[in-house]
Design a protein around this motif. Sequence first.
Motif, PDB file in Angstrom:
ATOM      1  N   UNK A  76      11.212   2.845   7.629  1.00  0.00           N
ATOM      2  CA  UNK A  76      12.662   2.833   7.386  1.00  0.00           C
ATOM      3  C   UNK A  76      13.011   1.844   6.275  1.00  0.00           C
ATOM      4  N   UNK A  77      12.365   0.703   6.267  1.00  0.00           N
ATOM      5  CA  UNK A  77      12.607  -0.317   5.231  1.00  0.00           C
ATOM      6  C   UNK A  77      12.294   0.235   3.835  1.00  0.00           C
ATOM      7  N   UNK A  78      11.349   1.165   3.768  1.00  0.00           N
ATOM      8  CA  UNK A  78      10.948   1.750   2.487  1.00  0.00           C
ATOM      9  C   UNK A  78      11.664   3.074   2.196  1.00  0.00           C
ATOM     10  N   UNK A  79      12.765   3.312   2.894  1.00  0.00           N
ATOM     11  CA  UNK A  79      13.622   4.446   2.564  1.00  0.00           C
ATOM     12  C   UNK A  79      13.361   5.730   3.316  1.00  0.00           C
ATOM     13  N   UNK A  98      13.060  11.473  -0.398  1.00  0.00           N
ATOM     14  CA  UNK A  98      12.939  12.160  -1.670  1.00  0.00           C
ATOM     15  C   UNK A  98      12.104  11.332  -2.636  1.00  0.00           C
ATOM     16  N   UNK A  99      11.372  12.012  -3.484  1.00  0.00           N
ATOM     17  CA  UNK A  99      10.628  11.335  -4.540  1.00  0.00           C
ATOM     18  C   UNK A  99      11.629  10.953  -5.627  1.00  0.00           C
ATOM     19  N   UNK A 155       0.832  -1.210   0.000  1.00  0.00           N
ATOM     20  CA  UNK A 155       0.000   0.000   0.000  1.00  0.00           C
ATOM     21  C   UNK A 155       0.865   1.259   0.000  1.00  0.00           C
ATOM     22  N   UNK A 156       1.941   1.243   0.763  1.00  0.00           N
ATOM     23  CA  UNK A 156       2.839   2.388   0.807  1.00  0.00           C
ATOM     24  C   UNK A 156       3.428   2.642  -0.587  1.00  0.00           C
ATOM     25  N   UNK A 157       3.882   1.591  -1.249  1.00  0.00           N
ATOM     26  CA  UNK A 157       4.398   1.731  -2.617  1.00  0.00           C
ATOM     27  C   UNK A 157       3.322   2.265  -3.558  1.00  0.00           C
ATOM     28  N   UNK A 158       2.104   1.755  -3.409  1.00  0.00           N
ATOM     29  CA  UNK A 158       1.003   2.159  -4.301  1.00  0.00           C
ATOM     30  C   UNK A 158       0.642   3.633  -4.117  1.00  0.00           C
ATOM     31  N   UNK A 189       8.971  15.167  -2.474  1.00  0.00           N
ATOM     32  CA  UNK A 189       9.334  14.285  -1.370  1.00  0.00           C
ATOM     33  C   UNK A 189       8.064  13.711  -0.756  1.00  0.00           C
ATOM     34  N   UNK A 190       8.251  12.629  -0.034  1.00  0.00           N
ATOM     35  CA  UNK A 190       7.150  11.986   0.684  1.00  0.00           C
ATOM     36  C   UNK A 190       7.387  12.181   2.167  1.00  0.00           C
ATOM     37  N   UNK A 191       6.302  12.409   2.899  1.00  0.00           N
ATOM     38  CA  UNK A 191       6.414  12.626   4.329  1.00  0.00           C
ATOM     39  C   UNK A 191       5.278  11.901   5.035  1.00  0.00           C
ATOM     40  N   UNK A 192       5.588  11.304   6.160  1.00  0.00           N
ATOM     41  CA  UNK A 192       4.587  10.651   6.997  1.00  0.00           C
ATOM     42  C   UNK A 192       5.035  10.756   8.437  1.00  0.00           C
ATOM     43  N   UNK A 193       4.176  10.337   9.348  1.00  0.00           N
ATOM     44  CA  UNK A 193       4.545  10.425  10.761  1.00  0.00           C
ATOM     45  C   UNK A 193       4.017   9.222  11.512  1.00  0.00           C
ATOM     46  N   UNK A 194       4.619   9.022  12.671  1.00  0.00           N
ATOM     47  CA  UNK A 194       4.240   7.893  13.523  1.00  0.00           C
ATOM     48  C   UNK A 194       4.597   8.243  14.959  1.00  0.00           C
ATOM     49  N   UNK A 195       3.921   7.618  15.873  1.00  0.00           N
ATOM     50  CA  UNK A 195       4.269   7.785  17.276  1.00  0.00           C
ATOM     51  C   UNK A 195       5.611   7.116  17.557  1.00  0.00           C
ATOM     52  N   UNK A 196       6.345   7.646  18.511  1.00  0.00           N
ATOM     53  CA  UNK A 196       7.704   7.171  18.797  1.00  0.00           C
ATOM     54  C   UNK A 196       7.755   5.736  19.317  1.00  0.00           C
ATOM     55  N   UNK A 197       6.675   5.227  19.879  1.00  0.00           N
ATOM     56  CA  UNK A 197       6.650   3.851  20.395  1.00  0.00           C
ATOM     57  C   UNK A 197       6.135   2.840  19.378  1.00  0.00           C
ATOM     58  N   UNK A 198       5.706   3.303  18.231  1.00  0.00           N
ATOM     59  CA  UNK A 198       5.106   2.432  17.213  1.00  0.00           C
ATOM     60  C   UNK A 198       6.211   1.808  16.361  1.00  0.00           C
TER      61      UNK A 198
END
Length: 167
Positions: A133-136, A157-158, A100-103, A116-125
């Motif tokens: 990280x696996x997706x760059x 970066x895109x 889904x992330x790739x799509x 560029x692509x940007x997303x966020x997550x909680x620090x404990x997740x």
Amino acid sequence: MGMSVTISEAGGQDAEKILKLQYLCYQSEAELYGDYSIEPLTQSLDSIKAELTTGSVLVARLGDEVVASVRGTVDPDGTARIDKLIVHPRMQRHGLGGRLLDAIERRLGAGGTAKCFQLSSGHRSEQNLQLYRKHGYAAVGAQQVNERLTVVTLSKDADANTFAASV
């Protein structure tokens, strides 16, 4: 023979399914941070319907069931913001989140406007952070929301080569 998961653009008929899945998926996040008032658990159906018209929303289906979803928009400055990547708990850890992330990256980058692509997550997740990280993606910032939650912002970066095939 089992059914395969298909990924496609969400339609208005998917709004309620996405809301129910979102509610299910964010229970573990709420428990992790001790906060059941987080926005994904309080978001309204009307708000999701609005997102379907203002951004790109993808769903993954197993037959007729929506088992995963992700949303994204591209800002005027070229920042593609990816939000609410959710996968049904029984479907997690099988590569669906990465698909889904790739799509959504392909979808948001298809017009060439995403820088560029940007997303966020909680620090404990940690599972989420590992996937990103696996997706760059790399952490570019952190904001402490309260004593229990720090939101980590990740970016990459895109790459024009990423958009050769679109969803």
